[in-house]
Write a protein that holds these residues in place. Structure first.
Motif, PDB file in Angstrom:
ATOM      1  N   ASP A  76       0.869  -1.127   0.033  1.00  0.00           N
ATOM      2  CA  ASP A  76      -0.056  -0.176   0.096  1.00  0.00           C
ATOM      3  C   ASP A  76       0.885   1.396   0.020  1.00  0.00           C
ATOM      4  OD1 ASP A  76      -2.577  -1.175  -0.170  1.00  0.00           O
ATOM      5  OD2 ASP A  76      -2.535  -1.548   1.926  1.00  0.00           O
ATOM      6  N   ASN A  79      -0.637   2.521  -2.873  1.00  0.00           N
ATOM      7  CA  ASN A  79      -2.354   2.482  -3.002  1.00  0.00           C
ATOM      8  C   ASN A  79      -2.751   3.335  -1.829  1.00  0.00           C
ATOM      9  OD1 ASN A  79      -4.751   1.197  -3.889  1.00  0.00           O
ATOM     10  ND2 ASN A  79      -4.704   0.126  -1.846  1.00  0.00           N
ATOM     11  N   ARG A  85      -0.805   7.912  -5.086  1.00  0.00           N
ATOM     12  CA  ARG A  85      -1.598   6.860  -5.575  1.00  0.00           C
ATOM     13  C   ARG A  85      -2.015   6.869  -6.988  1.00  0.00           C
ATOM     14  NH1 ARG A  85      -7.161   5.029  -6.319  1.00  0.00           N
ATOM     15  NH2 ARG A  85      -7.288   2.945  -5.558  1.00  0.00           N
ATOM     16  N   GLU A 112      -7.865  -0.428 -10.315  1.00  0.00           N
ATOM     17  CA  GLU A 112      -6.807   0.583  -9.784  1.00  0.00           C
ATOM     18  C   GLU A 112      -5.949   0.199  -8.899  1.00  0.00           C
ATOM     19  OE1 GLU A 112      -9.574   3.656  -8.102  1.00  0.00           O
ATOM     20  OE2 GLU A 112      -9.323   4.863 -10.237  1.00  0.00           O
ATOM     21  N   LEU A 113      -6.300  -0.890  -7.905  1.00  0.00           N
ATOM     22  CA  LEU A 113      -5.563  -1.522  -7.185  1.00  0.00           C
ATOM     23  C   LEU A 113      -4.359  -2.399  -7.598  1.00  0.00           C
ATOM     24  CD1 LEU A 113      -4.696  -2.558  -4.087  1.00  0.00           C
ATOM     25  CD2 LEU A 113      -6.514  -4.310  -4.507  1.00  0.00           C
ATOM     26  N   ASN A 116      -1.618  -0.170  -8.887  1.00  0.00           N
ATOM     27  CA  ASN A 116      -0.782   0.480  -7.528  1.00  0.00           C
ATOM     28  C   ASN A 116       0.115  -0.657  -7.104  1.00  0.00           C
ATOM     29  OD1 ASN A 116      -1.593   3.293  -6.419  1.00  0.00           O
ATOM     30  ND2 ASN A 116      -3.281   2.353  -7.410  1.00  0.00           N
ATOM     31  N   ARG A 117      -0.581  -1.784  -7.235  1.00  0.00           N
ATOM     32  CA  ARG A 117       0.333  -3.068  -6.757  1.00  0.00           C
ATOM     33  C   ARG A 117       1.701  -3.450  -7.669  1.00  0.00           C
ATOM     34  NH1 ARG A 117      -1.232  -2.686  -2.353  1.00  0.00           N
ATOM     35  NH2 ARG A 117      -2.781  -4.036  -1.316  1.00  0.00           N
TER      36      ARG A 117
END
Length: 246
Positions: A76, A79, A85, A112-113, A116-117
């Motif tokens: 995170d 994220n 982000r 979106e996650l 970011n990952r």
């Protein structure tokens, strides 16, 4: 006669005592002056050499890059940091809005996650790339950075290495995108969107988009670390950093 002799002795004793006190005071004053002079001399700043300036700024960037990389690559790190982000691609904003309107908000969030990952995974391998890039810093660069704004070193690195960093970083991002299976989230979104009447198909280059955003995020964190080193003595973790930024 005895009284006169006694008075003479008292006078002589008083004179000796005064002389002794005067001598002691003079010695103490001399000691204080010497200590003060030594203290002043020890606090005088020794002029920095050109090599020290450049090496100190490289130290600052190395420390900043290491700290920024640790923060960005943490779970995170992208994220849940609103400052860096990665959102839904801007050119596909209309697509995002319509998909949310038709009940696919959770799918959009999952996509979106995944972006970011991917950035967090890529950030783990970013530090050596950035560190290699600062080796070309010269004396003129160093002086401009030292006298520049709080993010002068970051801007120098960004300006002088952006293209080469992009070329090196993109394959890392590509591999990270594959690892988190971004297309698994993107393809259903694009397919569903394209079925909505009167819509213009969008197909952003996700590799380019994520690479650009990941680099922007790292530079943002690096600028924060640089400012800390300039403003906070505790952040100067090497003797050279203390000397250059004191």
């Amino acid at each position: 006669m005895n009284l006169k002799l006694c008075k003479m002795k008292i006078t002589l004793l008083s004179t000796l005592i005064i002389a002794s006190l005067t001598c002691t005071a003079q010695l103490n004053l001399k000691t204080i002056k010497e200590k003060t002079k030594s203290s002043v001399e020890s606090t005088k700043k020794v002029p920095l050499t050109n090599d020290e300036i450049v090496s100190g700024l490289k130290d600052a960037l190395n420390v900043g890059i290491d700290n920024a990389g640790v923060k960005a690559s943490a779970l995170d790190g992208f994220n849940k940091n609103e400052l860096i982000r990665i959102p839904f691609p801007k050119e596909a904003k209309k697509m995002e809005d319509k998909l949310r309107m038709v009940g696919m908000g959770a799918k959009v969030d999952s996509f979106e996650l995944a972006l970011n990952r991917a950035a967090e995974i890529a950030a783990k391998k970013a530090a050596p790339i950035f560190i290699e890039a600062i080796k070309s810093m010269n004396v003129r660069d160093g002086m401009n950075i030292l006298k520049g704004e709080d993010d002068a070193a970051t801007k120098y690195l960004q300006k002088s290495t952006k293209d080469s960093l992009y070329d090196t970083f993109k394959p890392i991002v590509k591999a990270a995108l594959k690892q988190v299976k971004v297309t698994q989230y993107w393809n259903p979104l694009a397919s569903r969107y394209n079925k909505i009447p009167l819509t213009t198909k969008v197909n952003p280059d996700l590799e380019d988009y994520t690479t650009q955003k990941a680099m922007e995020g790292l530079f943002t964190l690096l600028a924060q670390e640089e400012k800390k080193i300039r403003d906070q003595p505790a952040a100067r973790v090497t003797d050279l950093l203390k000397k250059v930024f004191s």
